[in-house]
Design an enzyme around this catalytic site. Structure first.
Site, PDB file in Angstrom:
ATOM      1  N   SER A 171       0.809  -1.217   0.000  1.00 20.25           N
ATOM      2  CA  SER A 171       0.000   0.000   0.000  1.00 20.25           C
ATOM      3  C   SER A 171       0.840   1.264   0.000  1.00 20.25           C
ATOM      4  O   SER A 171       0.474   2.268  -0.624  1.00 20.25           O
ATOM      5  CB  SER A 171      -0.944   0.002   1.205  1.00 20.25           C
ATOM      6  OG  SER A 171      -1.791  -1.120   1.186  1.00 20.25           O
ATOM      7  N   HIS A 196       0.496   4.501   4.226  1.00 16.92           N
ATOM      8  CA  HIS A 196      -0.188   5.221   3.157  1.00 16.92           C
ATOM      9  C   HIS A 196       0.298   6.661   3.062  1.00 16.92           C
ATOM     10  O   HIS A 196       0.603   7.160   1.968  1.00 16.92           O
ATOM     11  CB  HIS A 196      -1.694   5.193   3.384  1.00 16.92           C
ATOM     12  CG  HIS A 196      -2.279   3.816   3.288  1.00 16.92           C
ATOM     13  ND1 HIS A 196      -3.648   3.583   3.289  1.00 16.92           N
ATOM     14  CD2 HIS A 196      -1.701   2.595   3.191  1.00 16.92           C
ATOM     15  CE1 HIS A 196      -3.867   2.278   3.196  1.00 16.92           C
ATOM     16  NE2 HIS A 196      -2.698   1.667   3.143  1.00 16.92           N
TER      17      HIS A 196
END
Length: 295
Positions: A200, A246
């Site tokens: 991610s 993230h």
């Protein structure tokens, strides 16, 4: 009869489209083959511009084909397969996923964990225990099918256009350093014994670089902004998601992406790879600081 004649004159005056991008009208033609070419396909020649195919062939120029190879927007070489690196990255992720699915014990050696056992014990495992490789292996490790499916779909959709516009080497640097930035921020802010994994961070780096690229090309920004906003909402609303990865990947992607597409041509490589080295240095600094805290 008059209407037909008028239509014929209008067709004759219509600006042709680029032979590689038919939707882009252009008034420039290759000086060798005379095919219409858009600004993205124009390669500087001693007189006028040439198309990528003529430059790649190198015939009749008096130079070796590599002397004036066509370049991407960021200065990389135009490749025959613009998605090769993306395919390799997806293949590695699926290979690791398959290995972990077959042998579950591998997972404990691949995911990101700061320190184990936790304080007040001296860590013998985790990044603080000397296993720095976890910052990298965790980027390619997934446990759930939905997790790898979502990440690989995003990688395919975002990675292909970025690889085409940046070139293979620059694109790979963007992906890896964004992923490392996400791992480093997770290592810094998450609990020392908290385990995390997934691509991610690198994918969010691609989100950031895509936004920068679209702005540079003056494309409609609304689709990428909406998609990024949805992903950020999910990041902070779902439990169990390493939001640090993230955000770390996103920030690194924006910084590196900006350097890639806005670097001045005369100092392009210096600015681009210098920025990559600077972000990588910050990753190392964060890792050292956190290791000193946990160890």
């Amino acid at each position: 009869m008059d209407d037909q004649a008028a239509g014929s004159r209008q067709d004759a005056q219509r600006v042709p489209g680029c032979y590689r991008h038919p939707d882009r009208e252009t008034g420039v033609r290759c000086t060798r083959c005379e095919r219409p070419i858009c600004p993205e396909c124009m390669v500087d020649a001693s007189v006028g511009f040439q198309c990528p195919d003529c430059v790649r062939s190198g015939g009749g120029t008096g130079h070796a084909p590599s002397a004036s190879m066509p370049r991407t927007l960021a200065g990389g070489s135009i490749a025959a397969d613009p998605r090769l690196v993306t395919k390799v990255l997806i293949g590695i992720n699926f290979a690791v996923f398959l290995a972990v699915t077959i042998e579950r014990s591998l997972l404990a050696d691949l995911y990101l964990v700061g320190a184990w056992p936790p304080a007040p014990f001296v860590p013998t495992q985790g990044v603080a225990g000397g296993e720095w490789y976890r910052l990298v292996t965790s980027m390619f490790t997934h446990e759930e099918i939905w997790h790898i499916g979502f990440n690989m779909l995003s990688l395919w959709l975002l990675g292909g256009p970025l690889e085409q516009h940046l070139g293979r080497a620059r694109y790979l640097a963007l992906y890896l350093i964004s992923g490392l930035a996400g791992s480093a921020l997770t290592y810094l802010l998450a609990g020392g014994s908290t385990a995390s994994l997934g691509a991610s961070g690198a994918v969010f780096g691609l989100f950031g670089a895509t936004a920068v690229l679209m702005r540079r090309l003056r494309y409609d920004m609304r689709p990428i902004i909406a998609l990024l906003a949805i992903n950020l909402v999910l990041t902070f609303s779902w439990s169990g998601i390493a939001w640090e990865a993230h955000i770390g990947g996103l920030v690194a992607g924006v910084v590196i992406g900006y350097a890639m597409v806005h670097a001045p041509r005369e100092r392009r490589a210096l600015v681009q790879y210098g920025t990559c080295a600077l972000v990588l240095a910050v990753v190392v600094l964060i890792t050292l600081m956190r290791t000193a805290q946990l160890a």
